[in-house]
Scaffold this motif. Sequence first.
Motif, PDB file in Angstrom:
ATOM      1  N   ALA A 154       8.291  28.211 -27.731  1.00 56.58           N
ATOM      2  CA  ALA A 154       6.936  28.728 -27.920  1.00 56.58           C
ATOM      3  C   ALA A 154       6.137  27.844 -28.863  1.00 56.58           C
ATOM      4  O   ALA A 154       4.952  27.572 -28.635  1.00 56.58           O
ATOM      5  N   GLU A 155       6.768  27.368 -29.907  1.00 60.06           N
ATOM      6  CA  GLU A 155       6.067  26.524 -30.873  1.00 60.06           C
ATOM      7  C   GLU A 155       5.641  25.196 -30.249  1.00 60.06           C
ATOM      8  O   GLU A 155       4.609  24.636 -30.616  1.00 60.06           O
TER       9      GLU A 155
ATOM     10  N   ALA B 188       9.069  24.666 -39.903  1.00 60.39           N
ATOM     11  CA  ALA B 188      10.307  23.911 -40.087  1.00 60.39           C
ATOM     12  C   ALA B 188      11.521  24.829 -40.168  1.00 60.39           C
ATOM     13  O   ALA B 188      12.651  24.387 -39.929  1.00 60.39           O
ATOM     14  N   TRP B 189      11.294  26.110 -40.477  1.00 61.41           N
ATOM     15  CA  TRP B 189      12.401  27.057 -40.556  1.00 61.41           C
ATOM     16  C   TRP B 189      13.148  27.184 -39.224  1.00 61.41           C
ATOM     17  O   TRP B 189      14.342  27.505 -39.210  1.00 61.41           O
ATOM     18  N   ILE B 190      12.454  26.919 -38.123  1.00 63.81           N
ATOM     19  CA  ILE B 190      13.111  27.023 -36.815  1.00 63.81           C
ATOM     20  C   ILE B 190      14.218  25.980 -36.707  1.00 63.81           C
ATOM     21  O   ILE B 190      15.348  26.284 -36.304  1.00 63.81           O
ATOM     22  N   ALA B 191      13.898  24.737 -37.079  1.00 65.80           N
ATOM     23  CA  ALA B 191      14.907  23.673 -37.039  1.00 65.80           C
ATOM     24  C   ALA B 191      16.051  23.962 -38.006  1.00 65.80           C
ATOM     25  O   ALA B 191      17.224  23.743 -37.688  1.00 65.80           O
TER      26      ALA B 191
ATOM     27  N   SER C 275      17.084  13.392 -30.875  1.00 71.04           N
ATOM     28  CA  SER C 275      15.798  13.394 -30.187  1.00 71.04           C
ATOM     29  C   SER C 275      14.611  13.399 -31.135  1.00 71.04           C
ATOM     30  O   SER C 275      13.505  13.017 -30.751  1.00 71.04           O
ATOM     31  N   GLY C 276      14.837  13.862 -32.355  1.00 70.73           N
ATOM     32  CA  GLY C 276      13.715  13.989 -33.281  1.00 70.73           C
ATOM     33  C   GLY C 276      12.888  15.242 -33.064  1.00 70.73           C
ATOM     34  O   GLY C 276      11.793  15.368 -33.622  1.00 70.73           O
TER      35      GLY C 276
ATOM     36  N   LEU D  23       7.941  19.748 -35.313  1.00 74.04           N
ATOM     37  CA  LEU D  23       7.483  21.034 -35.815  1.00 74.04           C
ATOM     38  C   LEU D  23       6.585  20.856 -37.033  1.00 74.04           C
ATOM     39  O   LEU D  23       6.879  20.046 -37.916  1.00 74.04           O
ATOM     40  N   PRO D  24       5.501  21.622 -37.127  1.00 72.25           N
ATOM     41  CA  PRO D  24       4.669  21.581 -38.325  1.00 72.25           C
ATOM     42  C   PRO D  24       5.434  22.138 -39.515  1.00 72.25           C
ATOM     43  O   PRO D  24       6.418  22.875 -39.347  1.00 72.25           O
TER      44      PRO D  24
END
Length: 354
Positions: free
Chosen positions: A340-341, A283-286, A272-273, A278-279
């Motif tokens: 949330a992001e 990026a830590w979330i991904a 999906s990309g 994410l900014p």
Amino acid sequence: MNVRLALSLAAWLAMPAAHAAQAADRVVTAAIEGYVRPAYAEFEARSGELAGAVGQLCSAPSPAALDGVRREFGRTVSAWSRIELLHLGPVTEANRLERVLFWPDRKGTGLKQVQAALANEDPTAVDPATLAGKSVAMQGLGALEFVLFGPDAETLAATAGYRCAYAAAIAKNVAGIAEAIEEEWQRPGGYADKWSNPGEANPFFHDETEARNELLGVIVEGLEMVHDQRLGFLGETAGEDKPKQALFWRSGLTVENIAGGLAGLSRLFEASGIPDMLPTGQAWIAESIRFEFANAAHAADRADGPVDEALKDPARRNALSYLRIVTRSLSDLFGTKLAAELGLTAGFSSLDGD
């Protein structure tokens, strides 16, 4: 309560309209083209191979032919596992989801119907046309597993009797459903076009946020299904485990099914990309999501094999228990942090009840 995720528009209101529309179209289209359509095409292909193999078994019964059918069953289950958690689109129409796999069968109703068909040699169950109109529990992969792996299944290697005819009808039925689902995903003006092109005239998605909600929601709900249902056979202690309540326990495909479902959600996420949305600072979330999906795959590898055997081995049982921890962590990462992001708030799951 059949509600996925409730959206908060605050983050979107701060985003230029053109940018929001472009991102929504890109993300949803990438999910469909990069994962959903290819995954359903694979299921169609595998289910067709299975139907062909069962037909050959019935024409010339032998131990080798039965082994071949069982292998094709495993490949079909593997293909289905990678998409079965995606409860959206054509599979949710015309009872297709339940017809492919009726589960959980908490009261054993489906099993009793399959057993009765075999005992009574119900003539309407061996014709794919009439089978399609019978109970959903009698016409999908769960029913076929019992026919191929349940008591007296070894007779299939010696004689092409009623049991084989019933297996052939189920396999053809599943292949037909898979073909219909795949065609619907490809159909111009169908669900895929509606999902990737939201607008006021769209009966499914009025704006880009609703389209994204569907994508994030199906991932979160899929993770919850793994945690609450697919791993539901695990007790608080080993003595409380219920291996015969696990999906595909007869065929030894329980863990493979769980691993496939999680792998499918991971591939959907990547295709999906969403990570690119994410900014840099988030990026830590991904990366955390990727880390946990990798942990899930490793745990499934350690627990692989028949589930009853895995539960008797403390190390393999611990790996299954760890899968519960990982899926809960992934649910939090998707439903809380990532949502949330992206300006989303997690709502109720359809698994929560009324």
